[in-house]
Write an enzyme that holds these catalytic residues in place. Structure first.
Site, PDB file in Angstrom:
ATOM      1  N   ASN A 150       0.806  -1.231   0.000  1.00 22.30           N
ATOM      2  CA  ASN A 150       0.000   0.000   0.000  1.00 22.30           C
ATOM      3  C   ASN A 150       0.839   1.280   0.000  1.00 22.30           C
ATOM      4  O   ASN A 150       0.499   2.257  -0.653  1.00 22.30           O
ATOM      5  CB  ASN A 150      -0.996  -0.003   1.156  1.00 22.30           C
ATOM      6  CG  ASN A 150      -0.330  -0.039   2.503  1.00 22.30           C
ATOM      7  OD1 ASN A 150       0.721  -0.638   2.667  1.00 22.30           O
ATOM      8  ND2 ASN A 150      -0.931   0.609   3.464  1.00 22.30           N
ATOM      9  N   GLU A 248       3.379  -5.280  12.410  1.00 19.77           N
ATOM     10  CA  GLU A 248       2.472  -4.135  12.189  1.00 19.77           C
ATOM     11  C   GLU A 248       1.361  -4.626  11.293  1.00 19.77           C
ATOM     12  O   GLU A 248       1.577  -4.888  10.110  1.00 19.77           O
ATOM     13  CB  GLU A 248       3.231  -2.985  11.506  1.00 19.77           C
ATOM     14  CG  GLU A 248       4.402  -2.441  12.283  1.00 19.77           C
ATOM     15  CD  GLU A 248       3.986  -1.719  13.548  1.00 19.77           C
ATOM     16  OE1 GLU A 248       2.804  -1.318  13.649  1.00 19.77           O
ATOM     17  OE2 GLU A 248       4.823  -1.588  14.451  1.00 19.77           O
ATOM     18  N   CYS A 282      -3.293   1.634   6.253  1.00 22.80           N
ATOM     19  CA  CYS A 282      -3.704   0.934   7.484  1.00 22.80           C
ATOM     20  C   CYS A 282      -4.291   1.904   8.493  1.00 22.80           C
ATOM     21  O   CYS A 282      -5.017   1.498   9.390  1.00 22.80           O
ATOM     22  CB  CYS A 282      -2.516   0.186   8.076  1.00 22.80           C
ATOM     23  SG  CYS A 282      -1.092   1.263   8.325  1.00 22.80           S
ATOM     24  N   GLU A 460       7.317   0.567  16.001  1.00 24.54           N
ATOM     25  CA  GLU A 460       8.353   1.106  15.125  1.00 24.54           C
ATOM     26  C   GLU A 460       8.509   2.590  15.461  1.00 24.54           C
ATOM     27  O   GLU A 460       7.778   3.124  16.288  1.00 24.54           O
ATOM     28  CB  GLU A 460       7.957   0.918  13.660  1.00 24.54           C
ATOM     29  CG  GLU A 460       7.849  -0.552  13.267  1.00 24.54           C
ATOM     30  CD  GLU A 460       7.592  -0.761  11.782  1.00 24.54           C
ATOM     31  OE1 GLU A 460       6.760  -0.038  11.206  1.00 24.54           O
ATOM     32  OE2 GLU A 460       8.237  -1.650  11.198  1.00 24.54           O
TER      33      GLU A 460
HETATM   34  P1  NDP Z   1      -0.022  -9.317   3.275  1.00 23.18           P
HETATM   35  O1  NDP Z   1      -0.048  -9.764   4.677  1.00 23.18           O
HETATM   36  O2  NDP Z   1      -0.753 -10.118   2.269  1.00 23.18           O
HETATM   37  O3  NDP Z   1       1.462  -9.206   2.727  1.00 23.18           O
HETATM   38  C1  NDP Z   1       2.465  -8.416   3.329  1.00 23.18           C
HETATM   39  C2  NDP Z   1       3.816  -8.950   2.923  1.00 23.18           C
HETATM   40  O4  NDP Z   1       3.975 -10.258   3.462  1.00 23.18           O
HETATM   41  C3  NDP Z   1       3.995  -9.096   1.417  1.00 23.18           C
HETATM   42  O5  NDP Z   1       5.337  -8.841   1.087  1.00 23.18           O
HETATM   43  C4  NDP Z   1       3.630 -10.541   1.203  1.00 23.18           C
HETATM   44  O6  NDP Z   1       4.126 -11.082   0.017  1.00 23.18           O
HETATM   45  C5  NDP Z   1       4.260 -11.177   2.429  1.00 23.18           C
HETATM   46  N1  NDP Z   1       3.705 -12.479   2.772  1.00 23.18           N
HETATM   47  C6  NDP Z   1       2.490 -12.977   2.488  1.00 23.18           C
HETATM   48  N2  NDP Z   1       2.366 -14.242   2.957  1.00 23.18           N
HETATM   49  C7  NDP Z   1       3.539 -14.537   3.574  1.00 23.18           C
HETATM   50  C8  NDP Z   1       4.045 -15.689   4.238  1.00 23.18           C
HETATM   51  N3  NDP Z   1       3.328 -16.783   4.372  1.00 23.18           N
HETATM   52  N4  NDP Z   1       5.295 -15.639   4.742  1.00 23.18           N
HETATM   53  C9  NDP Z   1       6.042 -14.537   4.618  1.00 23.18           C
HETATM   54  N5  NDP Z   1       5.646 -13.427   3.977  1.00 23.18           N
HETATM   55  C10 NDP Z   1       4.400 -13.407   3.468  1.00 23.18           C
HETATM   56  O7  NDP Z   1      -0.527  -7.801   3.288  1.00 23.18           O
HETATM   57  P2  NDP Z   1      -0.789  -6.876   2.037  1.00 23.18           P
HETATM   58  O8  NDP Z   1       0.451  -6.766   1.212  1.00 23.18           O
HETATM   59  O9  NDP Z   1      -2.058  -7.310   1.396  1.00 23.18           O
HETATM   60  O10 NDP Z   1      -0.973  -5.461   2.756  1.00 23.18           O
HETATM   61  C11 NDP Z   1      -2.174  -5.030   3.262  1.00 23.18           C
HETATM   62  C12 NDP Z   1      -2.249  -5.276   4.749  1.00 23.18           C
HETATM   63  O11 NDP Z   1      -1.160  -4.617   5.405  1.00 23.18           O
HETATM   64  C13 NDP Z   1      -3.496  -4.700   5.385  1.00 23.18           C
HETATM   65  O12 NDP Z   1      -4.047  -5.621   6.287  1.00 23.18           O
HETATM   66  C14 NDP Z   1      -2.984  -3.482   6.130  1.00 23.18           C
HETATM   67  O13 NDP Z   1      -3.786  -3.108   7.208  1.00 23.18           O
HETATM   68  C15 NDP Z   1      -1.643  -3.925   6.555  1.00 23.18           C
HETATM   69  N6  NDP Z   1      -0.800  -2.782   6.847  1.00 23.18           N
HETATM   70  C16 NDP Z   1      -0.477  -2.509   8.156  1.00 23.18           C
HETATM   71  C17 NDP Z   1       0.268  -1.392   8.487  1.00 23.18           C
HETATM   72  C18 NDP Z   1       0.684  -1.105   9.899  1.00 23.18           C
HETATM   73  O14 NDP Z   1       1.629  -0.337  10.078  1.00 23.18           O
HETATM   74  N7  NDP Z   1       0.058  -1.672  10.913  1.00 23.18           N
HETATM   75  C19 NDP Z   1       0.703  -0.435   7.451  1.00 23.18           C
HETATM   76  C20 NDP Z   1       0.321  -0.841   6.116  1.00 23.18           C
HETATM   77  C21 NDP Z   1      -0.403  -1.955   5.844  1.00 23.18           C
HETATM   78  P3  NDP Z   1       3.152 -11.122  -1.278  1.00 23.18           P
HETATM   79  O15 NDP Z   1       2.974  -9.747  -1.713  1.00 23.18           O
HETATM   80  O16 NDP Z   1       3.884 -11.941  -2.238  1.00 23.18           O
HETATM   81  O17 NDP Z   1       1.872 -11.777  -0.812  1.00 23.18           O
END
Ligand code: NDP
Length: 480
Positions: A150, A248, A282, A460
């Site tokens: 995002n 996070e 988020c 963080e």
């Molecule tokens: P995901 O959890 O799908 O993915 C985040 C990252 O983790 C990506 O690089 C993804 O790779 C990787 N990933 C996915 N599955 C695995 C696994 N089994 N093992 C290791 N790594 C993995 O989130 P999104 O990318 O869809 O992002 C959106 C989410 O992030 C929302 O829920 C949002 O709220 C949260 N978010 C939280 C923030 C915070 O600071 N609290 C800030 C921004 C977003 P791949 O892309 O290949 O799936």
């Protein structure tokens, strides 16, 4: 265009020579390919990181700080190129990438370049026992940084900058959906003089590349930003290896609007907190609760402002909203719209795809306002992460607090009121890692950032990030 992994200071193909398609969400078509890295790529990157660690962790703070500042300058020098790449990969308006995302990536490096030189540790003299204790802050070694799509470069660098500043070496995986700016960062780091092996960027899928990072025994800590479900999985996978974790995760942030607020400021900020980056932040306020005495007025004014928002190709200067990040995400968000009634809501505005002239296959959706009658419905309990907000009235402060706290999430909350007592009371009692009063997404990088409940573990930002990326070691000396 084919992008490559950045390993040991150089770009290289994945060892398997296996590739994934990369989509431009504004046109809905493939525009490049990225490595589909596997455990062998992670293995190789980790070996280089491990080899680079002794020298990097003994570099002086001044030298590390100097390199971080050079990386910040390198990002700033390529502002336009990076903003274009970010916008193309993610679908966000280029104006947002230019004014927020990329400048913030530079600020992340600049901030930690300075913070590391001020990062002091404690000492305690115990006069009764004639001892003095002092705490050393040692870099962990090789750490894993996994970031979402995002705010791609913004969140990627929010992890990498403190990890490098603290003397660690990194295996980083950006989201497979938005890899482009992380790819470009590699060259900027090399040009800034970052030694080979300190930062290694391995592209690929979560359940292959990500999995290999989680499972590698030489990667001692994982800093992750992403969805709550993925966070749960990461916690379970890493627990038997006792890896240090920073998670996070998702949010379902409440926005509490009281009748005594500064109405105009509240209205324009609420518009932003609802739909900035297509609602894919988020911290977006996705549940709006309004004091009943101004509910009808708010509803009318808010909808009228929402309907003025321009959904357009991200490169168009007047675009308020661009495209959603991917087809699958668009379909997930649309599902909540299709089932709005079953999920407890009534659509008041929006709810349809937008046909942007010349970009008919792009993933565009109207900003959508849904009225709900209770907080237990799926629309108010599940993270949608798109341009959808719900609205609902409340009568009393206690009720507003109960509604706000009534989800499994606890990332951020926003309160609009001119009453100081109320502001203090809610600031104290809202279950959230971050509470904004009369503002939204106002970030001072020195402050702790993170969530409670299902929104995460750890913080963080500022010295919290430097504490995460170091191990505290106490040394106790007895003297006569
Ligand atoms: P995901 O959890 O799908 O993915 C985040 C990252 O983790 C990506 O690089 C993804 O790779 C990787 N990933 C996915 N599955 C695995 C696994 N089994 N093992 C290791 N790594 C993995 O989130 P999104 O990318 O869809 O992002 C959106 C989410 O992030 C929302 O829920 C949002 O709220 C949260 N978010 C939280 C923030 C915070 O600071 N609290 C800030 C921004 C977003 P791949 O892309 O290949 O799936």
């Amino acid at each position: 265009m084919k992008i490559k992994n950045y390993i040991n200071g150089a770009y290289q193909k994945p060892l398997s020579n296996d590739w994934l398609d990369n989509y431009d969400p504004s046109v809905g078509e493939v525009y490049g390919q990225i490595p589909n890295s596997n455990s062998h790529d992670v293995e190789e990157a980790t070996a280089f990181a491990k080899a680079a660690f002794p020298a990097w962790s003994s570099t002086t703070l001044e030298e590390r700080s100097r390199i971080l500042l050079k990386i910040a300058e390198g990002i700033e020098a390529q502002l336009e190129k990076l903003a274009e790449a970010e916008s193309r990969d993610n679908g966000k308006p280029i104006s947002l990438a230019t004014t927020v995302d990329i400048p913030r990536a530079a600020s992340n490096f600049r901030f930690f370049a300075n913070a590391i030189t001020q990062f002091a540790s404690e000492s305690h003299e115990s006069t009764g026992t004639n001892t003095i204790n002092f705490t050393l802050r040692k870099p962990i070694g090789v750490v894993g940084c996994i970031s979402p799509w995002n705010l791609p470069l913004y969140l990627f660098t929010w992890k990498i900058a403190p990890a490098i500043a603290a003397g660690n070496c990194i295996i980083a995986k950006p989201s497979e959906v938005t890899p482009m700016t992380a790819y470009l960062l590699g060259e900027i780091c090399t040009n800034a003089g970052l030694p080979a092996g300190v930062l290694n960027i391995v592209h690929g899928l979560g359940n292959t590349t990500g999995k290999a990072i989680l499972e590698h025994p030489d990667i001692k800590a994982i800093s992750f930003t992403g969805g709550t479900k993925t966070g749960e999985h990461i916690a379970r996978t890493c627990a038997p290896m006792f890896k240090k974790l920073s998670l996070e995760l998702g949010g379902k942030n409440p926005n509490l609007i009281f009748a005594d607020c500064n109405y105009e400021e509240m209205l324009s900020t609420t518009l932003r907190s609802s739909f900035a980056n297509q609602g894919q932040i988020c911290l977006c306020g996705s549940r709006i609760f309004v004091e009943r005495s101004i509910y009808a007025k708010f509803k009318r004014d808010f909808i009228s402002r929402v309907e003025e928002l321009v959904v357009a190709h991200p490169a168009q200067e007047n675009a308020n909203l661009g495209a959603l990040v991917s087809k699958s995400h668009l379909e997930k968000v649309e599902d909540y719209i299709k089932h709005a009634e079953d999920y407890g809501g009534k659509i008041l505005s929006g709810g349809k795809r937008v046909n942007v002239d010349g970009y008919e296959k792009g993933y565009y959706l109207q900003p959508t306002v849904i009225e709900v009658s209770n907080n237990h419905c799926r629309l108010n309990q599940e993270e949608i992460f798109g341009p959808i907000v719900t609205i609902m009235p409340f009568d009393k402060d206690d009720e507003a607090l109960r509604l706000a706290n009534g989800t499994k999430y606890g990332l951020s909350a926003t309160v609009w009121t001119q009453n100081l007592d109320r502001a203090m009371r809610l600031g104290n009692t809202l279950e959230a890692g971050i509470v904004w009063i009369n503002t939204w997404m106002n970030r001072d990088l020195r402050t702790p950032f993170g969530g409670v409940k299902a929104s995460g573990v750890g913080r963080e930002g500022g010295f919290e990030a430097l504490r995460f990326f170091t191990e505290a070691k106490n040394v106790c000396i007895k003297y006569n």
